[in-house]
Design an enzyme around this catalytic site. Structure first.
Site, mmCIF file in Angstrom:
data_model
loop_
_atom_site.group_PDB
_atom_site.id
_atom_site.type_symbol
_atom_site.label_atom_id
_atom_site.label_comp_id
_atom_site.label_asym_id
_atom_site.label_seq_id
_atom_site.Cartn_x
_atom_site.Cartn_y
_atom_site.Cartn_z
ATOM 1 N N ASN A 1 7.401 44.816 19.148
ATOM 2 C CA ASN A 1 6.501 45.527 18.253
ATOM 3 C C ASN A 1 6.295 46.950 18.777
ATOM 4 O O ASN A 1 6.724 47.304 19.882
ATOM 5 C CB ASN A 1 5.141 44.821 18.167
ATOM 6 C CG ASN A 1 4.976 44.032 16.889
ATOM 7 O OD1 ASN A 1 5.360 44.492 15.820
ATOM 8 N ND2 ASN A 1 4.410 42.831 16.993
ATOM 9 N N ASP B 1 -0.068 45.504 18.799
ATOM 10 C CA ASP B 1 0.881 45.399 17.682
ATOM 11 C C ASP B 1 1.582 46.752 17.524
ATOM 12 O O ASP B 1 2.080 47.305 18.500
ATOM 13 C CB ASP B 1 0.124 44.967 16.422
ATOM 14 C CG ASP B 1 1.019 44.305 15.384
ATOM 15 O OD1 ASP B 1 2.224 44.614 15.346
ATOM 16 O OD2 ASP B 1 0.512 43.486 14.599
ATOM 17 N N GLU C 1 2.653 46.186 7.263
ATOM 18 C CA GLU C 1 3.204 46.614 8.553
ATOM 19 C C GLU C 1 4.030 47.883 8.384
ATOM 20 O O GLU C 1 4.304 48.319 7.269
ATOM 21 C CB GLU C 1 4.102 45.516 9.138
ATOM 22 C CG GLU C 1 3.426 44.591 10.133
ATOM 23 C CD GLU C 1 3.259 45.235 11.513
ATOM 24 O OE1 GLU C 1 3.501 46.446 11.657
ATOM 25 O OE2 GLU C 1 2.873 44.514 12.452
#
Length: 613
Positions: free
Chosen positions: A143, A193, A15
């Site tokens: 996010n 996301d 991420e």
């Protein structure tokens, strides 16, 4: 958009990719491990450091450090992998998730419930001084943070309800207002996301379980889909030398063997070649503190080099020495030969001489330009002249720091290390101006090579460097030496000039005593004083001038800037003056959260208004 590279890093849940231009590397975190990772694109090597708590996100920080959002606390990890606690907001029942810095270097980070319940996620802003403020609440899973190219819009994703919000953004104050849902992703596979924003304002959002990156217009309308060879792309970031590489992180976590076989690159980092560049994302602008050090838990993968060398590589002086340097002169420069001063005890305390700061440069034998290149150049350039009372050059505070700040705006920056008049040169008062004139002529002579527009070269000087810059602005055509080559035929005039807490006058009533003594000697003649008082020489050829000065500056009185402003008004020349209530002397780019930190924004806007951007 073609896939150009893959790195099989075997991440559980990669991420928060973050491009670091200075080191040609990509920062990313693995939430499952948990770890923070640096992928060096020059070597292709990924270095992993396991961290002692659940990680949500990270961002590059000051002096090679990395800011980490661990569980419910924020930490700084230095280049030796030592962790220092930085901030701990009240986050009962929640933990950090995705985060990113705004263009001013403030870190924005979201949270989510630790027990899977909904509506408990919050959005926080971490200021450079470590203060943390809750800015919004009521999210399920925060996010995908990002900002529009002009900094007036802020975007954030709430993953579970599949919503993309747009807020009005006040870049100066760091505040958000007027939230609007601009996309609910109905009919688009997967869940939104992490995201990135390109310079056209389009939003690139990774779609978890959607095997793609959805491209949206600034208004949130779908305009394209980038297919990915992984089922769970998690986030993306623009980077590379020209900002046109889109890096995509992905996850293998939760996939069964059939899914992993179908999408063989799950858990890898991917790179796609974009036709448009991304908006640069700033590093965290905070400062290290002196809190308790916890031992890092560094684990370096077999394919990675040791992390120990990073400390020396990233030290300010090492960075300075490793920058491209261009000598101003071939052979011995005009003005004689270098000689160290015999005695400096009359100017500096013995303690300072015995522990001389490494970033206070003395004994300049070879004047040169250090070049700082932006990630995406706008074609304009700024010649920076550090101060130091003509006794040394403050290359960090008034050189590297300001160059890196101006790089954010697209300027190619040349930091000038000019000769110091008390080091054997003759005539002492002429050599700094010789170097400044030569620097301008050299930049113009090699403008094509440097990638800059010869007509859009401004200058910026601090303190005694401000005196030198003001002298260049008012005496660019003054002949100080016989021409030595074809470079000396070029024009040394400036498109515009910034003077920050400058020494303008050499008259005793308002001058800086050390600067005057170093430049003109202990007992200068009246005509020498008048000749080097820049306020006496403003005329119709003087370029537009920007001034910034703190009224509580006790070393160089603000009267200097007021004199220059009055001279510009009398000559009907463009001029802008910013007087700060407080800031003292030598504030450089300014401490975040103070008025002194805002002058660079004003300066760059002013350059644009005056045709130098």
């Amino acid at each position: 958009m073609p896939l150009i590279a893959t790195w099989p890093v075997h991440a559980g849940l990669a991420e928060c990719p973050y491009w670091i231009a200075d080191t040609n590397s990509l920062l990313w975190v693995d939430i499952v491990r948990p770890s923070v990772n640096i992928l060096d694109l020059t070597s292709g090597i990924s270095t992993e450091t396991v961290v002692p708590a659940k990680i949500g996100s990270g961002a590059p920080g000051p002096d090679g450090a990395v800011l980490l959002a661990l569980e419910d606390e924020l930490w700084l990890q230095d280049s030796r992998s030592e962790l220092r606690p930085w901030a701990a907001p009240d986050m009962t029942g929640t933990h950090f998730n995705d985060g990113k810095c705004d263009p001013m270097g403030r870190f924005w980070v979201g949270s989510r419930s630790s027990d899977g319940s909904f509506g408990k996620g919050c959005l926080y802003r971490l200021d450079p001084d470590g203060r943390t403020i809750e800015m919004a609440s009521g999210f399920d899973v925060c996010n995908g943070l990002g900002w529009s190219p002009d900094g007036t819009s802020f975007y954030i994703v709430d993953t579970v309800p599949r919503l993309l919000y747009r807020y009005d953004y006040d870049l100066t104050a760091g505040t958000i207002a007027n939230p609007q849902v601009i996309q609910d992703f109905v009919g688009i596979p997967g869940k939104p996301d992490g995201l990135a924003v390109d310079i056209a304002g389009n939003i690139w959002c990774a779609m978890w379980d959607g095997a793609g990156i959805q491209c949206l217009s600034p208004a949130g309308e779908p305009i394209g889909l980038l297919d990915t060879p992984c089922q769970r792309p998690t986030s993306c970031a623009f980077g590379g030398n020209d900002g046109r590489t889109l890096f995509v992180t992905s996850a293998s976590y939760g996939l069964d063997p059939a899914d992993i076989e179908k999408f063989g690159l799950s858990g890898s980092i991917l790179a796609f070649r974009s036709r448009v560049a991304g908006v640069p994302v700033a590093a965290y602008a905070g400062r290290r503190n002196q809190h308790k050090i916890l031992p890092g838990m560094a684990e370096v993968k077999a394919l990675a080099p040791a992390i120990d060398a990073l400390a020396d590589r990233d030290s300010p002086l090492a960075v300075w020495k490793n920058l491209p340097a261009v000598p101003l002169w071939q052979g011995v420069p005009p003005g004689g030969n270098f000689a160290k001063p015999a005695d400096l005890t009359t100017d500096f305390a013995p303690e300072m001489l015995a522990n001389w700061p490494a970033d206070f440069l003395r004994w300049v034998q070879t004047p040169e330009l250090r070049i700082f290149r932006p990630q995406r150049a706008n074609g304009a350039a700024v010649l920076v002249m550090p101060g130091g009372g003509y006794a040394f050059l403050s290359i960090r505070n008034e050189g590297m720091d300001i160059a890196q700040r101006l790089n954010r705006y697209g300027y190619t920056v040349f930091v000038l290390t000019y000769r110091l008049p008390n080091e054997g040169w003759h005539p002492r008062w002429a050599v700094p101006l010789m170097d400044a004139q030569r620097a301008m002529r050299l930049i113009r002579a090699r403008a094509t090579e440097f990638g800059v527009d010869a007509a859009r070269v401004a200058a910026l000087g601090f303190s005694a460097g401000g005196n030198l810059a003001a002298s260049l602005a008012t005496a660019a055509a003054r002949r100080l030496h016989d021409p030595v080559d074809a470079i000396d035929a070029h024009d040394a005039r400036l498109a515009a000039i910034g003077l920050i807490y400058p020494v303008i006058t050499m008259h005793a009533s308002a001058t800086h005593a050390l600067s005057r003594r170093m430049l003109l000697g202990a007992a200068p003649a009246a005509e020498l004083i008048a000749g080097h008082s820049a306020e006496n020489h403003v005329d119709a050829t003087t370029p537009p001038i920007f001034l910034a000065h703190a009224l509580d500056d006790e070393k160089v009185l603000a009267d200097n800037s007021l004199m220059m402003m009055a001279a510009c008004r009398a000559a009907k020349r463009p001029c802008e003056l910013h007087l700060l209530q407080e800031g003292g002397h030598g504030f450089g780019v300014g401490r975040e959260g103070t008025p002194a930190s805002l002058w660079t924004d004003s300066f760059c806007l002013w350059l644009a208004r005056n045709g130098a951007a």
